[in-house]
Structure formats: C-alpha cells, structure tokens
Design an enzyme around this catalytic site. Structure first.
Site, PDB file in Angstrom:
ATOM      1  NE  ARG A 108       2.762   7.128   4.595  1.00 10.98           N
ATOM      2  CZ  ARG A 108       2.391   6.017   5.239  1.00 10.98           C
ATOM      3  NH1 ARG A 108       2.934   4.851   4.928  1.00 10.98           N
ATOM      4  NH2 ARG A 108       1.473   6.063   6.187  1.00 10.98           N
ATOM      5  CG  ASP A 167      -0.353  -0.152   2.531  1.00  8.44           C
ATOM      6  OD1 ASP A 167       0.832   0.213   2.694  1.00  8.44           O
ATOM      7  OD2 ASP A 167      -1.029  -0.651   3.438  1.00  8.44           O
ATOM      8  CD  GLU A 206       2.209  -2.610   7.899  1.00  2.00           C
ATOM      9  OE1 GLU A 206       3.297  -2.180   7.454  1.00  2.00           O
ATOM     10  OE2 GLU A 206       1.119  -2.066   7.638  1.00  2.00           O
ATOM     11  NE  ARG A 250      -0.882   3.271   4.300  1.00  2.17           N
ATOM     12  CZ  ARG A 250      -2.057   2.658   4.277  1.00  2.17           C
ATOM     13  NH1 ARG A 250      -2.815   2.725   3.208  1.00  2.17           N
ATOM     14  NH2 ARG A 250      -2.479   1.996   5.322  1.00  2.17           N
ATOM     15  CG  ASP A 271      -3.408  -1.551   6.910  1.00  2.00           C
ATOM     16  OD1 ASP A 271      -2.326  -1.054   6.517  1.00  2.00           O
ATOM     17  OD2 ASP A 271      -3.527  -2.100   8.016  1.00  2.00           O
ATOM     18  CB  THR A 272      -1.175  -4.333   2.191  1.00  2.00           C
ATOM     19  OG1 THR A 272      -0.069  -3.446   2.380  1.00  2.00           O
ATOM     20  CG2 THR A 272      -2.013  -3.881   1.005  1.00  2.00           C
TER      21      THR A 272
END
Length: 188
Positions: free
Chosen positions: A74, A14, A34, A26, A31-32
């Site tokens: 970001r 992401d 980690e 971003r 949300d991917t």
C-alpha cells in the site's frame, strides 16, 4: 509533488483504493478503529473518509524522504481533497484526527512523520473536546517501556520480560503519540 487520482473504493477510515491500477493507499500518521474487529467508531471513521473521497479525485502526497509503501504494497501518503466549503483543500489525515475518529500512529518511535507535532495537537484537541472515540473516554493507568511506541495495561503478555516500565495515564500516553497495545487494549 501531489498527484491526482480518482478513488474507486474506501475500505475503512484509513485505507482507500485508487482507480489507477487498483492501488491501495494507507493514510499516513493515523490509525482508525478496525471494521473487522467491530471496534467502536469504525463505521463512523469509514463514513468520514468515504464522504470526502469516494468517487472523487484526491491528491496523494508522499512523505518527503519517507517510505512510500508498506509491507502490504500500500502507498503511505497524505490525502488531500477539495474543501467541501469550496475554499482550498483539506488533508483527510488531519481532518479525521480533528473529528476524533482516529489516533496518531507511527510504526515505531523512530518512524514518525514530519508533521507529527501537528497531528498530535489535533488528537489532543479532539480528546479534550470529547469528540468521536474520545467522547466517553475515562482516563486510566497504563505503562510503557523505555523505547516503546505503545502503551499497555500492567500484566500485558507483551511485557512479560520487560523491566523498567514507566507508569502514566492513558490520556498522557496518547498526548505523547503512543498508541494502545492491540492485544491488551484492543477494546479500550
């Protein structure tokens, strides 16, 4: 309005870096897993975004009326790329959800993106089809606070002083757009 930028690097599923001023982006609304925490499907999520974006020109679209940057500087945006099939464009944020390699994400209950319902529908379809992170998903009991954006295991340290918890299944919480607590459900 969409602006075209070449991608220098894909950091994870992401987050990517544009060649222009080494600007990090971003992907908004998702949300991917980690990479640093070696979470399951983190490598697959990175590979998905890398395959579509790395070394290519992407179109950056900001949320109308939304925040354009996070506290790390970001850009917060939707990323579009030419469809690999050659027909039109695809939204990377939506595609990675549909592949089951991301979950919907809003930093708080009142900061949801305009296309929230579409993102939720893509995530729900991926969960029901058992794609990606949802492949081995076994539903379990969780709780949420009245106004929270996350769901937790009962006994989570973040809930120590909280009353009036609502019980539900994790699948139901995900379908509502809640995200798993990064403390008590980091490995779930």
């Amino acid at each position: 309005a969409a602006t075209a930028h070449p991608v220098r690097n894909v950091y994870d599923g992401d987050t990517l870096t544009l060649t222009t001023n080494a600007q990090r982006v971003r992907l908004l609304g998702i949300d991917t897993p980690e990479l640093k925490e070696r979470q399951p499907f983190a490598e697959e999520a990175k590979a998905y975004t890398h395959g579509l974006c790395h070394g290519k020109s992407v179109f950056v679209v900001f949320e109308e009326g939304g925040e354009r940057e996070d506290h790390y500087g970001r850009w917060l945006a939707f990323i579009y790329v030419e469809n690999p099939s050659g027909e039109g464009f695809v939204c990377v944020n939506e595609g990675i959800l549909e592949a089951g390699l991301a979950t919907v994400y809003a930093p708080s209950a009142d900061k949801k993106v305009a296309r929230w319902e579409k993102l939720l529908a893509l995530q729900t379809a991926a969960r029901r089809a058992g794609r990606g992170i949802w492949g081995g998903f076994v539903d379990f009991d969780v709780v949420k606070t009245a106004n929270g954006a996350a769901y937790h295991r009962r006994g989570c340290q973040h809930l120590a002083r909280t009353k009036n918890l609502e019980e539900m299944k994790a699948g139901e919480a995900a379908d509502l757009g809640l995200h798993p607590c990064r403390t008590c459900l980091a490995d779930a």
